[in-house]
Scaffold this motif. Sequence first.
Motif, PDB file in Angstrom:
ATOM      1  N   THR A  76     -52.527 -37.447  -3.448  1.00 23.55           N
ATOM      2  CA  THR A  76     -53.137 -36.418  -4.300  1.00 23.55           C
ATOM      3  C   THR A  76     -52.042 -35.960  -5.235  1.00 23.55           C
ATOM      4  O   THR A  76     -50.991 -35.754  -4.791  1.00 23.55           O
ATOM      5  N   PRO A  77     -52.471 -35.522  -6.532  1.00 20.94           N
ATOM      6  CA  PRO A  77     -51.754 -35.134  -7.462  1.00 20.94           C
ATOM      7  C   PRO A  77     -50.927 -33.808  -7.109  1.00 20.94           C
ATOM      8  O   PRO A  77     -51.628 -33.030  -6.572  1.00 20.94           O
ATOM      9  N   ARG A  78     -49.586 -33.739  -7.300  1.00 20.62           N
ATOM     10  CA  ARG A  78     -48.915 -32.660  -6.832  1.00 20.62           C
ATOM     11  C   ARG A  78     -48.556 -32.001  -8.426  1.00 20.62           C
ATOM     12  O   ARG A  78     -48.584 -32.551  -9.341  1.00 20.62           O
ATOM     13  N   GLY A  79     -48.459 -30.592  -8.199  1.00 20.84           N
ATOM     14  CA  GLY A  79     -48.191 -29.882  -9.415  1.00 20.84           C
ATOM     15  C   GLY A  79     -46.599 -30.050  -9.910  1.00 20.84           C
ATOM     16  O   GLY A  79     -45.742 -30.682  -8.982  1.00 20.84           O
ATOM     17  N   GLU A  80     -46.679 -29.578 -11.164  1.00 20.80           N
ATOM     18  CA  GLU A  80     -45.064 -29.687 -11.469  1.00 20.80           C
ATOM     19  C   GLU A  80     -44.262 -28.770 -10.634  1.00 20.80           C
ATOM     20  O   GLU A  80     -43.050 -29.132 -10.488  1.00 20.80           O
ATOM     21  N   HIS A  81     -44.573 -27.639  -9.972  1.00 21.39           N
ATOM     22  CA  HIS A  81     -43.836 -26.808  -9.187  1.00 21.39           C
ATOM     23  C   HIS A  81     -44.612 -26.523  -7.593  1.00 21.39           C
ATOM     24  O   HIS A  81     -45.743 -26.330  -7.674  1.00 21.39           O
TER      25      HIS A  81
END
Length: 164
Positions: A76-81
């Motif tokens: 699943t997409p992860r955040g920039e941080h």
Amino acid sequence: MAEQRTESLKLDLDKVDQIIEKYRHDKAPYIPLMQEINDEYRYLPEEALKRVSKALNISLSELYSLATFYKCFSLTPRGEHELQVCLGTACHVRGASQILEKITRNLQVEPGKTTDDGKYTVETVNCLGACALGPLVMIDDKYFGNLTPDKIDKMLGGNHEEDK
Ligand code: FES
């Protein structure tokens, strides 16, 4: 907007093709190749795995087995941080649950999920190894210790306001 999404998907797949070419002739290409795709997109997009499956003649289910076996991969997409909130005993007794509540309210995201703007993925952990600093949060490789709920806005850079 749809056109923009199509364009970015096309660019993504071009990049995936470049990564595949880089590892195509390796004896064991899958892990490093998937690692590079994961690093590039902060997760393994299904379209990218399909592309790898077809190009390297490996079944999609084998790629998913690898992706779920190794913790370094995300489907699943992860955040920039990466924002990790410690809920271990030492942090818990010093108010970690209020810290978590304030963060999830400010960012409008549940633990284990990524904010809509893609900036943060919020996770809870059992110990960050610096119990004396609790309650403790880690954003990427930076520690924020001795937190209180009123320090959260500053920690998040004031970019996320709580709903009134
Ligand atoms: S319990 Fe929170 S850092 Fe150890």
